[in-house]
Design a protein around this motif. Structure first.
Motif, PDB file in Angstrom:
ATOM      1  N   PRO A 212       0.820  -1.304  -0.030  1.00 54.36           N
ATOM      2  CA  PRO A 212      -0.109   0.057   0.021  1.00 54.36           C
ATOM      3  C   PRO A 212       0.646   1.243   0.157  1.00 54.36           C
ATOM      4  CG  PRO A 212       0.000  -1.153   2.214  1.00 54.36           C
ATOM      5  CD  PRO A 212       0.900  -1.854   1.249  1.00 54.36           C
ATOM      6  N   HIS A 214       1.336   5.606   1.037  1.00 57.30           N
ATOM      7  CA  HIS A 214       1.210   6.070   2.152  1.00 57.30           C
ATOM      8  C   HIS A 214      -0.103   6.613   2.441  1.00 57.30           C
ATOM      9  CE1 HIS A 214       5.510   5.846   2.599  1.00 57.30           C
ATOM     10  NE2 HIS A 214       5.652   6.581   1.621  1.00 57.30           N
ATOM     11  N   ALA A 215      -0.702   6.483   3.719  1.00 62.61           N
ATOM     12  CA  ALA A 215      -2.156   6.814   3.916  1.00 62.61           C
ATOM     13  C   ALA A 215      -2.194   8.562   4.133  1.00 62.61           C
ATOM     14  CB  ALA A 215      -2.277   6.400   5.328  1.00 62.61           C
ATOM     15  N   PRO A 216      -3.305   9.056   3.731  1.00 64.86           N
ATOM     16  CA  PRO A 216      -3.333  10.478   3.779  1.00 64.86           C
ATOM     17  C   PRO A 216      -3.044  11.032   5.093  1.00 64.86           C
ATOM     18  CG  PRO A 216      -5.053   9.749   2.629  1.00 64.86           C
ATOM     19  CD  PRO A 216      -4.448   8.393   3.306  1.00 64.86           C
ATOM     20  N   ARG A 217      -3.083  10.513   5.949  1.00 60.88           N
ATOM     21  CA  ARG A 217      -2.607  11.140   7.422  1.00 60.88           C
ATOM     22  C   ARG A 217      -1.267  10.930   7.601  1.00 60.88           C
ATOM     23  NH1 ARG A 217      -1.465   8.927  12.452  1.00 60.88           N
ATOM     24  NH2 ARG A 217      -2.055  10.265  14.319  1.00 60.88           N
ATOM     25  N   THR A 218      -0.533   9.960   7.148  1.00 57.38           N
ATOM     26  CA  THR A 218       0.920  10.084   7.245  1.00 57.38           C
ATOM     27  C   THR A 218       1.651  11.122   6.071  1.00 57.38           C
ATOM     28  OG1 THR A 218       1.044   7.686   7.215  1.00 57.38           O
ATOM     29  CG2 THR A 218       2.827   8.780   6.656  1.00 57.38           C
TER      30      THR A 218
END
Length: 402
Positions: A212, A214-218
């Motif tokens: 996956p 990077h998450a938006p929060r990251t």
């Protein structure tokens, strides 16, 4: 089951060197602005607030367009756009050389800022394409050119601008013409090198299918922390670029030429530091370099306001050597957060360099006029404490950062 390996793109060292040379020429022309402050201050009876406003005008003009240009060139690559940027820089230098009043000075430095805003996003993309797997090395070469160019401004001020006066600034338009010729050659190579880079990225994507992103929060946390670190780093650096010569003249009684040479030594240390930071970052990771370079100078900055002339020179070199090593790692770290938005990241973070530095210069000018230049350095000595914010940076996969 065997996992397909992504192709390894070449590192185009010769192109990186030429690109670094154009960055040297670009930033050398920029550096003539603060280097000419003592001459302009005497000629036009400027105060520190007006000096700070010149820096802010230049920096804001360079900051506002960079992210926009980066977003546009992410969708529509424009390999020759840096040549257009050099045309703005050339016109700004000639205008500054023959400026006869303060508003004309502001217009001139704004033109130079616009030139830099057009140059940096596409040049950063080309450095990324030409890097192969050696991203830190490539950014180090590219940025060492910029830092070395930035350090030459005080030398030219001492040798040319102070003896020959404000009109001599127009002579440096020759450097813009040379940079334009080099950038035309670089632009002719972009299609081939970008195709190789894109093929390698596609191969890497297939080889890491199922991993996956990077998450938006990251991404959000990472960019916010990097922005705050950049602000404090630039605020400290701007205290030297705009006011170091005045500090040396006021505290130690140096001549304008001697203070300019001291500023040159300080800025030259940045050129060495940014190259070391890029190369070491390839080996130990961006996260560690950011920690070391932003927080590490704190003991030295706290001592600096109380040092004599000799130790002031030594400490400023050591501080800038360490602090300058952060930028390559910050930029690559941000590119890893948004790997498909190279132009945007280049424009955003070079734009941040300009915009945040300009805001800092204006604020520091107000402080200098109100409380004195020496007080400014005592206050700024605590800025590296902001390096503690690196604790909140997401720990990206080190393999992704190579």
């Amino acid at each position: 089951m065997t996992t397909a390996k992504a192709p390894r793109p070449r590192t185009y060292v010769s192109l990186l060197v030429v690109l670094g040379l154009t960055h040297l020429l670009n930033d050398m022309m920029q550096s003539l602005i603060p280097a000419s402050y003592p001459v302009l201050k005497q000629s036009y009876a400027l105060d520190f607030v007006q000096i700070g406003l010149i820096t802010m005008t230049f920096q804001i003009a360079g900051a506002l367009l960079q992210p926009v240009i980066g977003m546009v060139t992410d969708r529509h690559p424009a390999p020759y756009s840096p040549v257009v940027g050099m045309m703005f820089t050339l016109s700004g230098l000639v205008s500054l050389g023959f400026a006869t009043n303060y508003p004309m000075i502001l217009v001139s430095v704004a033109l130079i800022g616009i030139g830099s805003s057009i140059f940096h996003p596409e040049a950063t993309r080309m450095a990324r394409y030409a890097a192969g797997r050696r991203q830190g090395f490539a950014q180090g070469i590219f940025q060492v050119g910029g830092q070395a160019g930035g350090s030459l401004g005080p030398v030219f001020a001492a040798l040319i601008i102070v003896p020959w006066g404000q009109p001599s600034l127009a002579w440096f338009a020759v450097a813009a013409l040379l940079a334009m010729a080099l950038l035309i050659w670089i632009g002719s190579k972009q299609r081939l090198i970008s195709a190789e880079f894109v093929a390698a990225r596609e191969g890497h994507r297939k080889a890491t299918a199922g991993v996956p992103g990077h998450a938006p929060r990251t991404i959000g946390i990472g960019l916010v922390v990097l922005t705050l670190l950049m602000f404090t780093k630039n605020a400290y650096g701007e205290s030297f670029r705009s006011f170091y010569t005045f500090y040396l003249i006021e505290r130690f009684g140096l001549s304008i030429s001697a203070s300019q040479l001291m500023l040159f030594i300080f800025l030259l240390a940045a050129a060495i530091g940014v190259l070391i930071g890029g190369i070491v970052g390839d080996r130990i990771g961006r996260y560690r370099i950011i920690w070391i370079s932003v927080l590490g100078p704190l003991p030295l900055t706290l001592i600096l306001p109380y040092a004599d002339l000799f130790w002031t020179g030594v400490l400023t070199v050591m501080i800038n050597l360490v602090m300058a090593s952060a930028f390559a790692s910050i930029l690559i770290y941000a590119m890893e957060l948004l790997p498909n938005r190279i132009g945007l990241i280049g424009g955003l973070f070079y734009g941040l360099n300009f915009g945040l530095g300009g805001i800092a210069a204006a604020l520091l000018g107000l402080l200098a006029d109100s409380f004195g230049v020496e007080t400014v350095y005592r206050i700024c000595s605590f800025l590296p404490l902001a390096g503690l914010l690196a604790w909140f940076l997401p720990r990206l996969d080190e393999e992704r950062q190579q």
